[in-house]
Write an enzyme that holds these catalytic residues in place. Structure first.
Site, PDB file in Angstrom:
ATOM      1  N   ARG A  82     -25.790 -46.629  12.539  1.00 44.35           N
ATOM      2  CA  ARG A  82     -26.585 -47.622  11.807  1.00 44.35           C
ATOM      3  C   ARG A  82     -26.998 -48.763  12.741  1.00 44.35           C
ATOM      4  O   ARG A  82     -28.159 -49.205  12.739  1.00 44.35           O
ATOM      5  CB  ARG A  82     -25.794 -48.143  10.612  1.00 44.35           C
ATOM      6  CG  ARG A  82     -26.433 -49.307   9.844  1.00 44.35           C
ATOM      7  CD  ARG A  82     -27.844 -49.008   9.342  1.00 44.35           C
ATOM      8  NE  ARG A  82     -27.914 -47.834   8.499  1.00 44.35           N
ATOM      9  CZ  ARG A  82     -27.769 -47.839   7.172  1.00 44.35           C
ATOM     10  NH1 ARG A  82     -27.550 -48.975   6.539  1.00 44.35           N
ATOM     11  NH2 ARG A  82     -27.855 -46.709   6.496  1.00 44.35           N
ATOM     12  N   SER A 134      -9.758 -61.356   5.461  1.00 43.93           N
ATOM     13  CA  SER A 134      -8.830 -62.036   4.559  1.00 43.93           C
ATOM     14  C   SER A 134      -7.390 -61.987   5.023  1.00 43.93           C
ATOM     15  O   SER A 134      -6.543 -62.709   4.510  1.00 43.93           O
ATOM     16  CB  SER A 134      -8.921 -61.404   3.169  1.00 43.93           C
ATOM     17  OG  SER A 134      -8.431 -60.069   3.211  1.00 43.93           O
ATOM     18  N   GLU A 157       0.835  -1.200   0.000  1.00 38.85           N
ATOM     19  CA  GLU A 157       0.000   0.000   0.000  1.00 38.85           C
ATOM     20  C   GLU A 157       0.877   1.260   0.000  1.00 38.85           C
ATOM     21  O   GLU A 157       1.870   1.341   0.739  1.00 38.85           O
ATOM     22  CB  GLU A 157      -0.876  -0.049   1.247  1.00 38.85           C
ATOM     23  CG  GLU A 157      -1.839   1.082   1.437  1.00 38.85           C
ATOM     24  CD  GLU A 157      -2.654   0.910   2.712  1.00 38.85           C
ATOM     25  OE1 GLU A 157      -3.623   1.667   2.894  1.00 38.85           O
ATOM     26  OE2 GLU A 157      -2.313   0.028   3.534  1.00 38.85           O
ATOM     27  N   GLY A 216      -5.938 -59.056   4.710  1.00 39.10           N
ATOM     28  CA  GLY A 216      -5.482 -57.900   3.941  1.00 39.10           C
ATOM     29  C   GLY A 216      -5.857 -56.597   4.623  1.00 39.10           C
ATOM     30  O   GLY A 216      -6.542 -56.567   5.650  1.00 39.10           O
ATOM     31  N   SER A 231     -10.035 -55.402   4.829  1.00 45.80           N
ATOM     32  CA  SER A 231     -10.855 -56.123   5.808  1.00 45.80           C
ATOM     33  C   SER A 231     -10.332 -55.897   7.227  1.00 45.80           C
ATOM     34  O   SER A 231     -11.106 -55.880   8.193  1.00 45.80           O
ATOM     35  CB  SER A 231     -10.918 -57.613   5.479  1.00 45.80           C
ATOM     36  OG  SER A 231      -9.645 -58.228   5.577  1.00 45.80           O
ATOM     37  N   LYS A 278      -9.188   2.875  -1.768  1.00 43.58           N
ATOM     38  CA  LYS A 278      -9.464   2.129  -0.545  1.00 43.58           C
ATOM     39  C   LYS A 278     -10.871   2.449  -0.041  1.00 43.58           C
ATOM     40  O   LYS A 278     -11.270   3.616   0.029  1.00 43.58           O
ATOM     41  CB  LYS A 278      -8.415   2.493   0.504  1.00 43.58           C
ATOM     42  CG  LYS A 278      -8.395   1.610   1.744  1.00 43.58           C
ATOM     43  CD  LYS A 278      -7.183   1.970   2.600  1.00 43.58           C
ATOM     44  CE  LYS A 278      -7.031   1.061   3.808  1.00 43.58           C
ATOM     45  NZ  LYS A 278      -5.788   1.364   4.554  1.00 43.58           N
ATOM     46  N   GLY A 294     -28.060 -60.346  11.844  1.00 42.54           N
ATOM     47  CA  GLY A 294     -27.188 -59.181  11.774  1.00 42.54           C
ATOM     48  C   GLY A 294     -27.101 -58.588  10.385  1.00 42.54           C
ATOM     49  O   GLY A 294     -27.928 -58.857   9.499  1.00 42.54           O
ATOM     50  N   SER A 353       0.405  -3.036   7.144  1.00 48.53           N
ATOM     51  CA  SER A 353      -0.107  -3.489   8.435  1.00 48.53           C
ATOM     52  C   SER A 353       1.065  -3.617   9.398  1.00 48.53           C
ATOM     53  O   SER A 353       1.981  -4.409   9.168  1.00 48.53           O
ATOM     54  CB  SER A 353      -0.829  -4.830   8.276  1.00 48.53           C
ATOM     55  OG  SER A 353      -1.418  -5.237   9.480  1.00 48.53           O
ATOM     56  N   TRP A 393     -12.815 -52.461  -9.177  1.00 41.90           N
ATOM     57  CA  TRP A 393     -12.057 -53.655  -8.787  1.00 41.90           C
ATOM     58  C   TRP A 393     -12.829 -54.398  -7.694  1.00 41.90           C
ATOM     59  O   TRP A 393     -12.442 -54.452  -6.538  1.00 41.90           O
ATOM     60  CB  TRP A 393     -10.659 -53.259  -8.336  1.00 41.90           C
ATOM     61  CG  TRP A 393      -9.721 -54.404  -8.114  1.00 41.90           C
ATOM     62  CD1 TRP A 393      -9.218 -54.830  -6.936  1.00 41.90           C
ATOM     63  CD2 TRP A 393      -9.177 -55.285  -9.109  1.00 41.90           C
ATOM     64  NE1 TRP A 393      -8.385 -55.916  -7.128  1.00 41.90           N
ATOM     65  CE2 TRP A 393      -8.347 -56.217  -8.456  1.00 41.90           C
ATOM     66  CE3 TRP A 393      -9.320 -55.376 -10.500  1.00 41.90           C
ATOM     67  CZ2 TRP A 393      -7.657 -57.221  -9.125  1.00 41.90           C
ATOM     68  CZ3 TRP A 393      -8.628 -56.365 -11.172  1.00 41.90           C
ATOM     69  CH2 TRP A 393      -7.817 -57.284 -10.491  1.00 41.90           C
ATOM     70  N   ALA A 394     -13.957 -54.945  -8.076  1.00 41.63           N
ATOM     71  CA  ALA A 394     -14.821 -55.700  -7.173  1.00 41.63           C
ATOM     72  C   ALA A 394     -15.714 -56.579  -8.030  1.00 41.63           C
ATOM     73  O   ALA A 394     -16.048 -56.235  -9.167  1.00 41.63           O
ATOM     74  CB  ALA A 394     -15.678 -54.760  -6.319  1.00 41.63           C
ATOM     75  N   CYS A 454      -5.668  -3.297   2.227  1.00 41.64           N
ATOM     76  CA  CYS A 454      -5.385  -3.383   3.659  1.00 41.64           C
ATOM     77  C   CYS A 454      -6.632  -3.525   4.524  1.00 41.64           C
ATOM     78  O   CYS A 454      -7.205  -4.589   4.637  1.00 41.64           O
ATOM     79  CB  CYS A 454      -4.558  -2.175   4.084  1.00 41.64           C
ATOM     80  SG  CYS A 454      -3.740  -2.436   5.694  1.00 41.64           S
TER      81      CYS A 454
END
Length: 646
Positions: free
Chosen positions: A344, A358, A47, A360, A363, A116, A461, A200, A476-477, A173
């Site tokens: 839930r 598994s 400024e 992995g 899981s 300003k 369940g 400032s 990928w499923a 500013c």
């Protein structure tokens, strides 16, 4: 780089001398030259940088004002053959008033001046003694100053002729500190870059508050924010100035100056305007604001371009690089997952949970979430029915990790082998057992899902899903196999983050025995284990050998979903992010694969079970991603092929 929406910007803090216009003009000109040499499109100065901010009653002296005017004229001449757009501060007289202005110059022209709006007049500030607020301009829309005619006002946008999304708005500013900063209106009117020439002074803790204002305003406005405050040369009488400056983008800091430096400094950042525009287009409240107020005046200009991107590109955008931040992220995500599952369960009567284990990563994380949900509900962990289902591809390592983990967690243990059932099923189909094709693999995945669903019925369940966000993106499923559950706790977690979540739980919540198991799970290659082990009994089917590195796919997913980038820009960013890690040809190969799979596998995402959203990238068909299952990938593949040709 402008074609990809990038613009290089700079904030500069010159070594200012109070009321010495000639010295200040030279100091600013030197930094303009530096910005031009670095191919910056925009450089912002503090400024009143032409005169210095702390001139006090000298602002009433015609000698100072006249010299300031000739200084601005000198800047215009200095910029005649340059591309950089410079924003400098100068006191400009208009009729009976004197205005604290930001002057915008480029290519020898004064494009406009922005006065300003808010003048501080308390404590150490006394601006109303010398200056007039912008509102007093009233009907004045153009002035003659420094030998040129140009517009003046708070309604100016400086717009690039080559990229219509690069639009610069200016506030000064104190404007940022007001309850309704002008930058809000400017952003709603189209400004993607807000610049703030500032002076400032330094006080205890003021720097942190000042930076937080910049951060918040850049986030709130979905804009880049360039804040340049004056340096120590302004320090005089009772005040000290430190040269505090920042470049922020959507709430993220890209660059900042050092405070209290004895000398000039300039910092740069390459802004991503396309990313800003994407967020604005997807934020309906932003569009609502754009219709409020009078339209802004658009001042055309042609900002410079640059050849090579210098912006840091994070190769793991889902994973914070800072250790403390990563731990906080993991803690929050793990809480979201477990509270989602807890809610839930509470809704349906705290019924048992059934899930396949598994050995992995996915899981394992799901089991840990189930255990945390039990703890939050004060339920015994035997409420969890964890099932290991050895098949043709199960290795001793994953089997023992699964068994030990289930027992260690305290879940109800079930072991149900699938070998005989799948063999009978394949024989019934007349499918050779030595033909290891998609039928062979999917028959195993669907048999496991059938076991889990039927066991859930038996114990009254729900089946808890284990698949993650990255698998959903790639498809990928197995459809109606591991693709299906009654609540999918990992659906919002990308693969690159799953590892850190498991590691977080191992360090923070697990016993020593559990920690050792989790660490071994972390060291196990990612695999669906649907093909027989190799001759040494180790995993033969490694997911990343088949679909590509998840580090790349998560990178692609983030920038396609979060920012809406096209293939060429994603490839450009990936090359920079993974330089030295993956060859260009490897990146191209898996980028092509990503787009093909992402489009081809949408039908699986169109019927996903419920699952907690944890981040800004999500694929639920009920909320974040509503894509037609039959959408064609041709347009994107055409752009992918351009990469190969070029």
């Amino acid at each position: 780089m402008k074609e990809f929406g990038f613009v290089r910007t700079a904030i500069a803090v010159p070594q200012i001398k109070v009321a010495d216009v000639s010295a200040n003009v030279q100091a600013i000109s030197d930094l303009i030259d530096a910005a031009e040499a670095r191919q910056a499109a925009v450089v912002v100065f503090p400024e009143l940088s032409v005169t210095a901010y702390t001139c006090g009653d000298l602002f009433a002296q015609s000698a100072l004002l006249n010299r300031a005017e000739s200084g601005v004229e000198t800047f215009a001449a200095h910029l005649k053959n340059k591309n950089v757009l410079a924003v400098v501060g100068a006191p400009i007289p208009v009729d009976a008033g004197l205005y604290n202005c930001a002057v915008v110059l480029q290519g020898g022209r004064i494009l406009g001046a922005v006065p300003k709006t808010h003048l501080p007049n308390s404590h150490e500030f006394y601006e109303r003694r010398w200056f007039t607020p912008a509102a007093s301009l009233k009907g004045t829309r153009e002035i003659r100053y420094a030998g040129q005619d140009f517009p003046i006002g708070t309604d100016l946008l400086f717009c690039d002729c080559d990229n219509r999304d690069i639009k610069i708005g200016v506030e000064i500013c104190e404007d940022l500190w007001a309850p309704m900063p002008p930058s809000g209106r400017l952003a709603a009117g189209g400004a993607t870059v807000i610049v703030n020439p500032s002076s400032s002074n330094e006080l205890i803790a003021k720097s942190e508050y000042r930076e937080e204002l910049v951060r918040q305003q850049s986030a709130r406005c979905n804009a880049a924010y360039l804040y340049a405050s004056c340096g120590i040369g302004e320090s005089t009488t009772d005040l000290v100035f430190g040269g505090d400056g920042y470049i922020y983008e959507k709430g993220a800091c890209l660059a900042k100056t050092e405070r209290f430096i004895d000398g000039a400094q300039i910092v740069y950042a390459d802004l991503d305007i396309e990313g800003l525009i994407h967020d604005r287009r997807t934020q309906t409240s932003f569009a609502d604001e754009s219709s409020v107020g009078e339209p802004l005046r658009q001042i055309p200009c042609r900002m410079g371009d640059f050849a090579a991107l210098e912006r840091e590109i994070d190769s793991a955008p889902f994973v914070p690089s800072d250790l403390a931040a990563r731990r906080r992220r993991c803690e929050e995500i793990f809480a979201i997952q477990s509270v989602g599952l807890m809610s839930r369960l509470r809704h349906i009567g705290n019924v048992p949970m059934v899930l396949g284990i598994s050995g992995g990563l996915d899981s394992t994380l799901a089991l840990l979430v189930c255990a945390e949900a039990c703890d939050r509900l004060n339920l015994s962990r035997d409420h969890i029915h964890a099932v290991t289902m050895p098949g043709f591809g199960t290795t001793d390592r994953t089997y023992h990790n699964a068994v030990d983990l289930i027992h260690g967690i305290g879940a109800s243990f079930h072991e149900i082998g699938i070998g005989d059932a799948v063999t009978d099923h394949l024989n019934a189909l007349g499918h050779p057992l030595d033909l290891h094709d998609v039928t062979y693999e999917n028959a195993q995945a669907r048999e496991r899902t059938q076991i889990l669903m039927d066991l859930a019925n038996q114990v009254g369940g729900i089946v808890v899903g284990t698949g993650d966000l990255s698998e959903l993106a790639l498809g990928w499923a197995t459809y109606n196999g591991d693709h299906m559950s009654m609540y999918a706790v990992n659906a919002g977690v990308p693969k690159t983050l799953v590892r850190y979540l498991v590691d977080y739980v191992a360090d923070r919540k697990g016993s020593e025995a559990i920690r050792d198991i989790l660490k071994d799970v972390l060291d196990t290659p990612v695999s669906p284990e649907l093909l027989p082990p190799d001759q040494s009994g180790k995993i033969a089917q490694k997911t990343e050998d088949l679909v590509g590195p998840y580090a790349l796919h998560d990178f692609f997913l983030y920038h396609v979903m979060r920012n809406g980038y096209g293939p060429q820009k994603v490839y450009l960013l990936a090359k920079r992010a993974f330089d030295g890690a993956y060859a260009d040809g490897v990146i191209y190969k898996w980028l092509r694969s990503f787009y093909w799979r992402f489009f081809a596998q949408q039908f699986k995402r169109s019927c996903l079970p419920d699952g907690p959203k944890v981040g800004s990238v999500a694929l639920s068909p009920r909320g974040d991603w509503r894509m037609p299952s039959d959408a064609k990938v041709r347009l994107w593949m055409d752009e992918v092929e351009k990469i190969e040709h070029e």
